[in-house]
Enzyme design. Structure first.
Site, mmCIF file in Angstrom:
data_model
loop_
_atom_site.group_PDB
_atom_site.id
_atom_site.type_symbol
_atom_site.label_atom_id
_atom_site.label_comp_id
_atom_site.label_asym_id
_atom_site.label_seq_id
_atom_site.Cartn_x
_atom_site.Cartn_y
_atom_site.Cartn_z
ATOM 1 N N LYS A 100 0.944 -1.116 0.158
ATOM 2 C CA LYS A 100 -0.027 -0.080 0.052
ATOM 3 C C LYS A 100 0.839 1.363 -0.112
ATOM 4 O O LYS A 100 0.730 2.319 -0.772
ATOM 5 C CB LYS A 100 -1.009 -0.055 1.144
ATOM 6 N N ARG A 141 -9.884 1.747 9.091
ATOM 7 C CA ARG A 141 -9.653 0.441 9.249
ATOM 8 C C ARG A 141 -10.966 -0.038 9.942
ATOM 9 O O ARG A 141 -10.962 -1.727 10.209
ATOM 10 C CB ARG A 141 -8.467 0.075 10.098
HETATM 11 P P1 ADP Z 1 0.383 -2.716 7.867
HETATM 12 O O1 ADP Z 1 -0.983 -2.151 6.883
HETATM 13 O O2 ADP Z 1 1.430 -3.200 7.122
HETATM 14 O O3 ADP Z 1 -0.436 -3.464 8.982
HETATM 15 P P2 ADP Z 1 0.155 0.247 9.134
HETATM 16 O O4 ADP Z 1 1.545 0.716 9.084
HETATM 17 O O5 ADP Z 1 -0.759 0.630 8.329
HETATM 18 O O6 ADP Z 1 0.605 -1.393 8.890
HETATM 19 O O7 ADP Z 1 -0.383 -0.002 10.500
HETATM 20 C C1 ADP Z 1 0.591 -0.439 11.741
HETATM 21 C C2 ADP Z 1 -0.167 -0.574 12.890
HETATM 22 O O8 ADP Z 1 -0.693 0.789 13.277
HETATM 23 C C3 ADP Z 1 -1.553 -1.446 12.959
HETATM 24 O O9 ADP Z 1 -1.319 -2.804 13.029
HETATM 25 C C4 ADP Z 1 -2.528 -0.925 14.021
HETATM 26 O O10 ADP Z 1 -1.764 -1.363 15.222
HETATM 27 C C5 ADP Z 1 -1.873 0.648 13.881
HETATM 28 N N1 ADP Z 1 -2.883 1.463 13.098
HETATM 29 C C6 ADP Z 1 -2.514 1.913 11.800
HETATM 30 N N2 ADP Z 1 -3.595 2.419 11.239
HETATM 31 C C7 ADP Z 1 -4.723 2.290 12.357
HETATM 32 C C8 ADP Z 1 -5.906 2.621 12.314
HETATM 33 N N3 ADP Z 1 -6.644 3.301 11.298
HETATM 34 N N4 ADP Z 1 -6.697 2.202 13.117
HETATM 35 C C9 ADP Z 1 -6.205 1.509 14.211
HETATM 36 N N5 ADP Z 1 -5.094 1.103 14.285
HETATM 37 C C10 ADP Z 1 -4.300 1.618 13.226
#
Ligand code: ADP
Length: 200
Positions: free
Chosen positions: A13, A88
């Site tokens: 992504k 999410r």
């Molecule tokens: P990936 O898509 O590889 O899992 P991200 O960098 O998008 O990685 O997210 C890493 C972590 O950050 C998630 O596993 C969660 O713990 C937290 N996180 C990121 N965005 C959100 C969100 N929109 N809501 C809740 N937790 C989030």
């Protein structure tokens, strides 16, 4: 242009977001990056999020919604943005709708990178092994246990957003298992003006 990128962890992504940012001159808003920065700086949000993230679970909705609400009001997001890793959950999507409506804005598209989960797990394991091979430190949540949890969170909490955006007629699905340039091309095609969502 205001876009959302949806897809399970480890499917590039970030790579596609970086490219869209350049093409449309919009801001890249990655809640994962923002949270990791907060953890590093040990802000109150970071302290709250640190262990939750390391386990691969989702940070509470009100925390991320607060971060995004502040961020989309900044000048660099005026021309548009791509949300990477947000929303999410359905409550986050509803909060985003409210934030946009308040500002008189709308979403142009929600792009889904569709994947085969079994192949994905192998690829992620390889990515971690490659990083270790190069002497780099993988993220705290790039462990097999946290990854399984991240995939679980995606399936249970994030996948329902596909129906949510499908109903709104903004969902565009592309094959996320293709090579990076092919995924990029598919996204470009999906964003062409006049493109309508099948059944939407
Ligand atoms: P990936 O898509 O590889 O899992 P991200 O960098 O998008 O990685 O997210 C890493 C972590 O950050 C998630 O596993 C969660 O713990 C937290 N996180 C990121 N965005 C959100 C969100 N929109 N809501 C809740 N937790 C989030």
């Amino acid at each position: 242009m205001r876009l959302i990128l949806l897809g399970p962890p480890g499917r590039g992504k970030g790579t596609q977001a970086a490219r869209l940012v350049e093409k449309y001159r919009i801001a890249h808003l990655s809640t994962g990056d923002m949270l990791r920065a907060a953890v590093k700086a040990a802000t109150p949000v970071g302290i709250r999020a640190k262990d939750i993230m390391a386990r691969g679970e989702l940070v509470p909705d009100e925390v991320v919604v607060g971060i995004v609400a502040d961020r989309i009001g900044e000048p660099d997001a005026e021309n548009g943005f791509i949300l990477d890793g947000f929303p999410r959950t359905v409550p986050q999507a509803e909060a985003l709708d409210r934030l946009l409506t308040e500002r008189g804005l709308h979403l142009d598209a929600a792009i889904e990178l569709k994947v085969d989960e079994r192949i994905l797990l192998d690829r992620i394991a390889k990515r971690i092994a490659d990083m270790l091979g190069r002497g780099e430190t993988p993220r705290a949540d790039d462990t097999p246990e946290a990854l399984i949890q991240r995939l679980h969170a995606y399936r249970e909490q994030t996948a329902p957003l596909l129906a949510y955006y499908g109903k709104k007629g903004v969902l565009r699905t592309v094959n996320g298992m293709a090579e990076i340039p092919q995924v990029t091309e598919a996204i470009d095609r999906a964003l062409r003006p006049g493109k309508t969502c099948p059944g939407g």
